[in-house]
Design a protein around this motif. Sequence first.
Motif, PDB file in Angstrom:
ATOM      1  N   HIS A  77      47.777  25.721  20.059  1.00  0.00           N
ATOM      2  CA  HIS A  77      47.726  27.178  20.081  1.00  0.00           C
ATOM      3  C   HIS A  77      46.299  27.653  20.336  1.00  0.00           C
ATOM      4  O   HIS A  77      46.063  28.576  21.111  1.00  0.00           O
ATOM      5  N   ARG A  78      45.326  26.994  19.671  1.00  0.00           N
ATOM      6  CA  ARG A  78      43.927  27.399  19.866  1.00  0.00           C
ATOM      7  C   ARG A  78      43.484  27.165  21.293  1.00  0.00           C
ATOM      8  O   ARG A  78      42.705  27.933  21.853  1.00  0.00           O
ATOM      9  N   GLN A  79      43.982  26.082  21.921  1.00  0.00           N
ATOM     10  CA  GLN A  79      43.580  25.778  23.292  1.00  0.00           C
ATOM     11  C   GLN A  79      44.088  26.813  24.287  1.00  0.00           C
ATOM     12  O   GLN A  79      43.541  26.937  25.376  1.00  0.00           O
ATOM     13  N   SER A  80      45.121  27.555  23.898  1.00  0.00           N
ATOM     14  CA  SER A  80      45.693  28.535  24.826  1.00  0.00           C
ATOM     15  C   SER A  80      45.025  29.906  24.720  1.00  0.00           C
ATOM     16  O   SER A  80      45.335  30.804  25.486  1.00  0.00           O
ATOM     17  N   LYS A  81      44.101  30.070  23.776  1.00  0.00           N
ATOM     18  CA  LYS A  81      43.448  31.363  23.571  1.00  0.00           C
ATOM     19  C   LYS A  81      42.080  31.407  24.248  1.00  0.00           C
ATOM     20  O   LYS A  81      41.283  30.485  24.099  1.00  0.00           O
ATOM     21  N   ASN A  82      41.840  32.472  25.001  1.00  0.00           N
ATOM     22  CA  ASN A  82      40.532  32.706  25.634  1.00  0.00           C
ATOM     23  C   ASN A  82      40.045  31.479  26.412  1.00  0.00           C
ATOM     24  O   ASN A  82      38.886  31.078  26.315  1.00  0.00           O
ATOM     25  N   ILE A  83      40.942  30.905  27.207  1.00  0.00           N
ATOM     26  CA  ILE A  83      40.621  29.661  27.914  1.00  0.00           C
ATOM     27  C   ILE A  83      39.440  29.830  28.853  1.00  0.00           C
ATOM     28  O   ILE A  83      38.507  29.013  28.859  1.00  0.00           O
ATOM     29  N   GLU A  84      39.454  30.886  29.669  1.00  0.00           N
ATOM     30  CA  GLU A  84      38.383  31.071  30.654  1.00  0.00           C
ATOM     31  C   GLU A  84      37.032  31.241  29.969  1.00  0.00           C
ATOM     32  O   GLU A  84      36.014  30.677  30.410  1.00  0.00           O
ATOM     33  N   GLU A  85      37.007  32.029  28.900  1.00  0.00           N
ATOM     34  CA  GLU A  85      35.749  32.250  28.180  1.00  0.00           C
ATOM     35  C   GLU A  85      35.229  30.934  27.585  1.00  0.00           C
ATOM     36  O   GLU A  85      34.025  30.638  27.639  1.00  0.00           O
ATOM     37  N   LYS A  86      36.132  30.146  27.031  1.00  0.00           N
ATOM     38  CA  LYS A  86      35.720  28.877  26.433  1.00  0.00           C
ATOM     39  C   LYS A  86      35.215  27.895  27.486  1.00  0.00           C
ATOM     40  O   LYS A  86      34.268  27.137  27.241  1.00  0.00           O
ATOM     41  N   GLN A  87      35.821  27.908  28.667  1.00  0.00           N
ATOM     42  CA  GLN A  87      35.345  27.043  29.740  1.00  0.00           C
ATOM     43  C   GLN A  87      33.936  27.427  30.166  1.00  0.00           C
ATOM     44  O   GLN A  87      33.083  26.567  30.414  1.00  0.00           O
ATOM     45  N   VAL A  88      33.681  28.725  30.277  1.00  0.00           N
ATOM     46  CA  VAL A  88      32.347  29.216  30.625  1.00  0.00           C
ATOM     47  C   VAL A  88      31.317  28.737  29.598  1.00  0.00           C
ATOM     48  O   VAL A  88      30.232  28.249  29.941  1.00  0.00           O
ATOM     49  N   ILE A  89      31.664  28.887  28.330  1.00  0.00           N
ATOM     50  CA  ILE A  89      30.763  28.487  27.245  1.00  0.00           C
ATOM     51  C   ILE A  89      30.561  26.972  27.251  1.00  0.00           C
ATOM     52  O   ILE A  89      29.433  26.479  27.095  1.00  0.00           O
ATOM     53  N   ALA A  90      31.649  26.225  27.464  1.00  0.00           N
ATOM     54  CA  ALA A  90      31.565  24.762  27.454  1.00  0.00           C
ATOM     55  C   ALA A  90      30.639  24.247  28.544  1.00  0.00           C
ATOM     56  O   ALA A  90      29.822  23.338  28.312  1.00  0.00           O
ATOM     57  N   LYS A  91      30.750  24.800  29.728  1.00  0.00           N
ATOM     58  CA  LYS A  91      29.897  24.344  30.835  1.00  0.00           C
ATOM     59  C   LYS A  91      28.435  24.667  30.554  1.00  0.00           C
ATOM     60  O   LYS A  91      27.543  23.841  30.794  1.00  0.00           O
ATOM     61  N   LYS A  92      28.169  25.861  30.062  1.00  0.00           N
ATOM     62  CA  LYS A  92      26.779  26.239  29.746  1.00  0.00           C
ATOM     63  C   LYS A  92      26.228  25.324  28.644  1.00  0.00           C
ATOM     64  O   LYS A  92      25.082  24.860  28.722  1.00  0.00           O
ATOM     65  N   ALA A  93      27.018  25.071  27.629  1.00  0.00           N
ATOM     66  CA  ALA A  93      26.567  24.200  26.536  1.00  0.00           C
ATOM     67  C   ALA A  93      26.246  22.803  27.055  1.00  0.00           C
ATOM     68  O   ALA A  93      25.240  22.196  26.664  1.00  0.00           O
ATOM     69  N   ALA A  94      27.080  22.293  27.955  1.00  0.00           N
ATOM     70  CA  ALA A  94      26.866  20.948  28.490  1.00  0.00           C
ATOM     71  C   ALA A  94      25.552  20.840  29.255  1.00  0.00           C
ATOM     72  O   ALA A  94      24.971  19.748  29.348  1.00  0.00           O
ATOM     73  N   SER A  95      25.070  21.953  29.784  1.00  0.00           N
ATOM     74  CA  SER A  95      23.814  21.919  30.545  1.00  0.00           C
ATOM     75  C   SER A  95      22.611  21.603  29.661  1.00  0.00           C
ATOM     76  O   SER A  95      21.537  21.263  30.164  1.00  0.00           O
ATOM     77  N   TYR A  96      22.784  21.687  28.338  1.00  0.00           N
ATOM     78  CA  TYR A  96      21.698  21.376  27.404  1.00  0.00           C
ATOM     79  C   TYR A  96      21.726  19.914  26.947  1.00  0.00           C
ATOM     80  O   TYR A  96      20.865  19.497  26.181  1.00  0.00           O
ATOM     81  N   VAL A  97      22.707  19.165  27.414  1.00  0.00           N
ATOM     82  CA  VAL A  97      22.836  17.760  27.034  1.00  0.00           C
ATOM     83  C   VAL A  97      22.121  16.891  28.059  1.00  0.00           C
ATOM     84  O   VAL A  97      22.369  17.002  29.266  1.00  0.00           O
ATOM     85  N   GLU A  98      21.230  16.010  27.584  1.00  0.00           N
ATOM     86  CA  GLU A  98      20.436  15.165  28.463  1.00  0.00           C
ATOM     87  C   GLU A  98      20.706  13.693  28.192  1.00  0.00           C
ATOM     88  O   GLU A  98      21.123  13.317  27.093  1.00  0.00           O
ATOM     89  N   ASP A  99      20.457  12.865  29.206  1.00  0.00           N
ATOM     90  CA  ASP A  99      20.601  11.424  29.025  1.00  0.00           C
ATOM     91  C   ASP A  99      19.816  10.958  27.801  1.00  0.00           C
ATOM     92  O   ASP A  99      18.666  11.365  27.602  1.00  0.00           O
ATOM     93  N   GLY A 100      20.423  10.093  27.017  1.00  0.00           N
ATOM     94  CA  GLY A 100      19.767   9.535  25.846  1.00  0.00           C
ATOM     95  C   GLY A 100      19.953  10.333  24.577  1.00  0.00           C
ATOM     96  O   GLY A 100      19.567   9.887  23.490  1.00  0.00           O
ATOM     97  N   ASP A 101      20.555  11.525  24.683  1.00  0.00           N
ATOM     98  CA  ASP A 101      20.758  12.365  23.504  1.00  0.00           C
ATOM     99  C   ASP A 101      21.753  11.736  22.534  1.00  0.00           C
ATOM    100  O   ASP A 101      22.714  11.059  22.938  1.00  0.00           O
ATOM    101  N   ILE A 102      21.518  11.997  21.254  1.00  0.00           N
ATOM    102  CA  ILE A 102      22.532  11.772  20.216  1.00  0.00           C
ATOM    103  C   ILE A 102      23.077  13.151  19.872  1.00  0.00           C
ATOM    104  O   ILE A 102      22.356  13.988  19.317  1.00  0.00           O
TER     105      ILE A 102
END
Length: 266
Positions: A77-102
């Motif tokens: 149910h949670r996955q079906s709510k605000n999908i587009e907004e969550k995808q936008v946020i997920a992609k932006k968040a991933a841009s802060y992840v770098e090789d070697g990170d924990i």
Amino acid sequence: MGKENNLSFHLNERQRDIVKMINKNGSVRVAELSSTFNVSEETIRRDFEKLERDQLLRKIHGGALKVEQHTETPQMHRQSKNIEEKQVIAKKAASYVEDGDIIALDASTTALMMVEYIKDRNLTVITNSIGVTMELSTEDHIRVILIGGYLSKASMSLVGNFAERVIEDYHVDKFFFSCLGVDIDRGISEMHEDQALVKKQLISISEKLFLLADYSKFGEKSLFRLCNLSILDYLITDNKVSMNSIREINKHGINIVVGEENPGAV
């Protein structure tokens, strides 16, 4: 409301007011009600016992929940709510992840969506999410540490005291997590105690904190407070958040990042 009306003649005025408050807000705290009604916390707990017997609320540690909210919202149910907004946020968040990170990822649907955008990196990922673990299980260059505990079937995650104790021994560079409420005064809050305690433990061992919150979370207050907004390194959201909210958050020195539309595939 029918049950409340049928039982109302058994309740005193304070108990009726408590029922109205919990139906309106979804949750109440013992300490707050004690102050509001100028009675002892023990009196409020006795009220809770009666109201729980009448199935008008569900007691939890330090408070009570509206009866319809006693379990976590199922992940599907949670996955079906605000999908587009969550995808936008997920992609932006991933841009802060770098090789070697924990990094640490919570059991939120937004964190799960992040996984698609970080599969090309060499990482260590600590999580209590079974979904995240399954998504990364075939990526040989990503080391996954699944925090143990008992299974929360609704969110497909592991929670409990054992999970919290294990987390103490880890170090995390960046923790990406979501919540149910973002409020300037109350801070970041969560409805479910088990999830809140795991997130608090991860917050305590992480160098940088990234809150992933779509527009629907702003101005909301939930039962369990995680932390102040001021300790965040970044608050990542979508472009449906009001400018007033953004200005208010910026005033408090918080880095708020608005993800771009149409995230597409990486």
